[in-house]
Design a protein around this motif. Structure first.
Motif, PDB file in Angstrom:
ATOM      1  N   LEU A  96      -9.887   3.643  -2.767  1.00  0.00           N
ATOM      2  CA  LEU A  96      -8.515   3.094  -2.715  1.00  0.00           C
ATOM      3  C   LEU A  96      -7.249   4.069  -1.947  1.00  0.00           C
ATOM      4  N   ASP A  97      -7.046   3.644  -0.671  1.00  0.00           N
ATOM      5  CA  ASP A  97      -6.303   4.598   0.015  1.00  0.00           C
ATOM      6  C   ASP A  97      -4.823   4.498  -0.230  1.00  0.00           C
ATOM      7  N   VAL A  98      -4.579   4.665  -1.716  1.00  0.00           N
ATOM      8  CA  VAL A  98      -3.126   4.882  -2.104  1.00  0.00           C
ATOM      9  C   VAL A  98      -2.910   6.190  -2.660  1.00  0.00           C
ATOM     10  N   ASP A  99      -1.657   6.467  -2.897  1.00  0.00           N
ATOM     11  CA  ASP A  99      -1.454   7.904  -3.928  1.00  0.00           C
ATOM     12  C   ASP A  99      -2.137   7.474  -5.203  1.00  0.00           C
ATOM     13  N   ALA A 100      -2.613   8.544  -5.811  1.00  0.00           N
ATOM     14  CA  ALA A 100      -3.280   8.489  -7.126  1.00  0.00           C
ATOM     15  C   ALA A 100      -3.391   9.694  -7.846  1.00  0.00           C
ATOM     16  N   VAL A 158      10.041   7.175 -13.931  1.00  0.00           N
ATOM     17  CA  VAL A 158      10.937   8.273 -12.898  1.00  0.00           C
ATOM     18  C   VAL A 158      10.759   7.752 -11.574  1.00  0.00           C
ATOM     19  N   ASN A 159       9.784   6.946 -11.090  1.00  0.00           N
ATOM     20  CA  ASN A 159       9.768   6.091  -9.797  1.00  0.00           C
ATOM     21  C   ASN A 159       9.600   4.628  -9.997  1.00  0.00           C
ATOM     22  N   ILE A 197       4.979   7.831 -14.806  1.00  0.00           N
ATOM     23  CA  ILE A 197       5.386   7.787 -13.476  1.00  0.00           C
ATOM     24  C   ILE A 197       6.128   6.479 -13.189  1.00  0.00           C
ATOM     25  N   ARG A 222       0.782  -1.266   0.022  1.00  0.00           N
ATOM     26  CA  ARG A 222       0.206   0.024   0.141  1.00  0.00           C
ATOM     27  C   ARG A 222       0.632   1.500   0.085  1.00  0.00           C
ATOM     28  N   GLU A 223       1.882   1.180   0.725  1.00  0.00           N
ATOM     29  CA  GLU A 223       2.662   2.502   0.935  1.00  0.00           C
ATOM     30  C   GLU A 223       3.650   2.723  -0.287  1.00  0.00           C
ATOM     31  N   LYS A 224       3.730   1.933  -1.228  1.00  0.00           N
ATOM     32  CA  LYS A 224       4.420   2.328  -2.503  1.00  0.00           C
ATOM     33  C   LYS A 224       3.493   2.246  -3.666  1.00  0.00           C
ATOM     34  N   THR A 225       2.301   2.055  -3.593  1.00  0.00           N
ATOM     35  CA  THR A 225       1.363   1.801  -4.855  1.00  0.00           C
ATOM     36  C   THR A 225       0.945   3.076  -5.190  1.00  0.00           C
ATOM     37  N   ILE A 226       0.821   3.316  -6.554  1.00  0.00           N
ATOM     38  CA  ILE A 226       0.305   4.709  -7.289  1.00  0.00           C
ATOM     39  C   ILE A 226      -0.659   4.108  -8.074  1.00  0.00           C
ATOM     40  N   ASN A 264       8.039   2.313  -7.322  1.00  0.00           N
ATOM     41  CA  ASN A 264       6.685   2.321  -6.936  1.00  0.00           C
ATOM     42  C   ASN A 264       5.965   1.256  -7.840  1.00  0.00           C
TER      43      ASN A 264
END
Lengths: 268, 365
Positions: free
Chosen positions: A66-70, A88-89, A85, A47-51, A92
């Motif tokens: 969904l409680d992830v970066d978005a 460059v990352n 995305i 979860r902490e690294k998902t976009i 993730n």
């Protein structure tokens, strides 16, 4: 939460799923798909690294669930945005969540080229054979004869051509490592769908290339059916044209699928 | 550092590399392709991101992705490609995303040709996409400025979380001039706190451009307008004044048209006419105050452009009818010659003196 000594917790909200009410129509399978994705994200502890790259359509607000970066891509451009995305990352986990109008129509070029490049991404592709958000127009995936608000006499292949089978198409590309079709019309198929979603994310974690899971889904509102009729229509009308199956499974993923060889094709 | 002979397109690219560009996404189109080619070598050598996309539409959305992920990113294209990218520019503007775009204008409309024009002034300064926004627009006139403006573009993009265009015509992309490159800057080691890096130890970040509800979207638009006003008031307006101190007449031109106009000013000065040039360097924000002061000083202004009269309207608005504003424009890739411009100035002077001049060359005025 009050618990009792002999109590066994069998069902709870995944951490990656936000505690909010749904805005989806009754009987829509987006909620099921969201939950499956959230369960997989929890189980893989990513979860902490998902976009999430959300798309245009009914799932435009998937980032509210969904409680992830978005982020929210332009219509059809999710695979391109996800490419930017991930490039460059690369650490993730990047996935798109797209419907059939978004992916198979306006975004087909971005999808095919992301697969051809072998972008290390995961695509969750919901196919309900219609444009939902705009009110039930014909999609590239609408079946021959299917009546929609923009094919009122039924889809005529002489006027509108033939429905696109996306996962078969993408399976042909060297950059695709996992391309499968599942369905959300009953509990047994939902469990199978979750397994496939997990393998698709694992493929990305292994750095293999593009993974896609097509999920046959319902749209009771625009199909003008009850939720149960809609589930039956998936089984009786959609699956015959869109056979469930594994169209490409990279050798590295074989052990996860319990398969001996990467056979192409489902039960046609 | 020493000056070296550099082609404009290569200068843009190498300047971006040295300014700390972490990712480049593009698609080949003349007359900017050497820029993409240079990036395809240099970015890979430096272990940065280079990707030739399947279309300008894909390229701009890759830029959007790399930008929401917090990297310093750019693309480049030319007129028809910029038209395709407008979708992404609008989405980026609507989510406060920084990115740099280099637009090497060619002849239009349509497929047009690959010769230099300034026909996309309105496209870029007024409507780089649907909705109410402006990018910052820098207009270099030399290869040295191509370099300096590219470096500045990255700074402004990050400072204001905005799109910054460097807008040049094909002549500046294609010509070679001696110029000095800046030293290599270190890449940033951290991503901005608003960017998408994974919700680790914080709430999830969401970057979106959808704002349902009229008041919600109006509030977002008001925020955008405040940001644009802040940029205007922050002294980001740039221009060059040439021989304007004692000028009775003025030319207003940018980019390559301004280079030809400088020579025309010299020719006219030698003929005893007190004339100067005001060259907008930022096309947005536009040097409105300076133009108003100029209009109060001179008897007449000639706007020279390689289009049908686009910046002309901004000059007229800024001049507020304090001085007559005439126009000389060429299109299709024809670069106005200094002698052409000097003729037009002489005609303007005669016209303002009430002398009826025959033999207008038939171009727009």
């Amino acid at each position: 939460m009050v618990t009792f000594p002999d109590e066994k917790l069998v069902y709870e909200r995944p951490e990656a799923l936000a505690d909010v009410s749904t805005h989806y129509c009754p009987g829509c399978t987006h909620g099921v798909a969201h939950r499956l994705v959230a369960e997989v994200i929890d189980e893989l502890a990513i979860r902490e690294k998902t976009i999430l790259v959300a798309s245009v359509g009914c799932s435009v607000f998937s980032y509210n669930y969904l409680d992830v970066d978005a982020c929210e891509a332009a219509h059809g451009r999710a695979a391109a945005m996800a490419t930017g995305i991930k490039r460059v990352n690369p650490d993730n986990v990047v996935f798109t969540y797209q419907g059939d109008g978004d992916l198979a129509s306006i975004g087909i070029a971005e999808t095919i080229h992301a697969a051809a490049r072998g972008e290390n991404l995961t695509i969750i592709f919901l196919n309900n054979a219609i444009y939902g958000m705009t009110g039930g127009q014909m999609a590239p995936t609408s079946l021959i004869g299917q009546k929609t608000s923009s094919s009122p006499f039924g889809r005529d292949e002489h006027l509108a051509g033939y429905p696109l089978r996306i996962v078969e198409l993408l399976a042909e590309l060297d950059g695709t490592v996992y391309s499968v079709r599942r369905s959300l019309h009953d509990a047994r198929h939902i469990i199978q769908a979750k397994k496939a979603i997990k393998i698709a994310f694992e493929a990305q974690l292994m750095g293999l290339g593009l993974s896609i899971v097509e999920l046959l889904s319902t749209c009771p509102t625009n199909w003008h059916m009850t939720p149960t009729e809609a589930c039956d229509w998936v089984r009786d009308a959609m699956i015959p044209y869109y056979p469930l199956g594994d169209y490409k499974v990279a050798p590295e993923l074989m052990t996860k699928t319990n398969r001996k060889h990467s056979a192409i094709g489902g039960a046609r | 550092m020493v000056k070296q002979l550099l082609k404009g397109n290569v200068a843009f690219a190498e300047a971006a590399v040295r300014a700390g560009c972490e990712a480049y996404f593009g698609y080949p189109i003349t007359p900017q392709t050497e820029l993409l080619e240079h990036m395809s070598r240099r970015m890979v050598e430096l272990d940065r991101v280079f990707l030739q996309a399947e279309s300008e539409v894909a390229a701009v959305n890759m830029v959007y992705g790399a930008a929401v992920a917090g990297s310093r990113v750019m693309t480049s294209s030319s007129s028809p490609g910029i038209s395709l990218m407008q979708e992404g520019f609008s989405y980026m503007a609507a989510s406060d995303i920084p990115a740099v775009v280099i637009d090497i204008m060619r002849g239009g409309p349509g497929l047009g040709n690959i010769q230099p024009t300034q026909g996309d002034y309105n496209q870029v300064t007024k409507s780089a996409g649907h909705g109410d926004f402006h990018p910052i627009v820098l207009a270099p006139a030399t290869v040295q400025e191509a370099i300096d403006h590219t470096v500045l573009a990255f700074e402004l993009a990050q400072k204001y979380r905005t799109l910054v265009f460097v807008l040049a015509d094909g002549a500046i992309g294609q010509m070679m001039e001696p110029a000095e490159l800046p030293p290599m800057r270190d890449l940033p080691t951290e991503r901005p706190d608003w960017s998408l890096t994974g919700a680790d130890g914080r709430d999830h970040n969401v970057i979106t451009s959808i704002n349902l509800g009229a008041l919600n979207l109006e509030n977002y638009n008001l925020h955008l307008q405040r940001k644009l006003r802040e940029i205007k008031l922050a002294g980001e307006t740039r221009f060059e004044a040439v021989h304007l101190e004692d000028a009775d007449y003025a030319i207003v031109a940018f980019g390559t048209a301004a280079r030809a106009s400088v020579t025309a000013v010299k020719m006219l000065r030698e003929a005893g006419i007190k004339i100067g040039l005001l060259r907008p360097i930022t096309l947005w924000p536009f040097p409105e105050k300076e133009l108003l002061e100029l209009a109060e000083q001179v008897k007449g202004i000639l706007v020279v452009e390689m289009n049908a009269g686009q910046m002309l309207h901004d000059v007229r608005e800024a001049a507020a009818a304090k001085a007559p504003v005439k126009f000389y424009g060429r299109m299709g890739g024809y670069i106005p010659l200094p002698a052409d411009i000097a003729d037009e100035v002489n005609k303007m002077i005669a016209d303002l003196a009430g002398i009826n001049v025959e033999g207008s060359n038939g171009h727009l005025s």
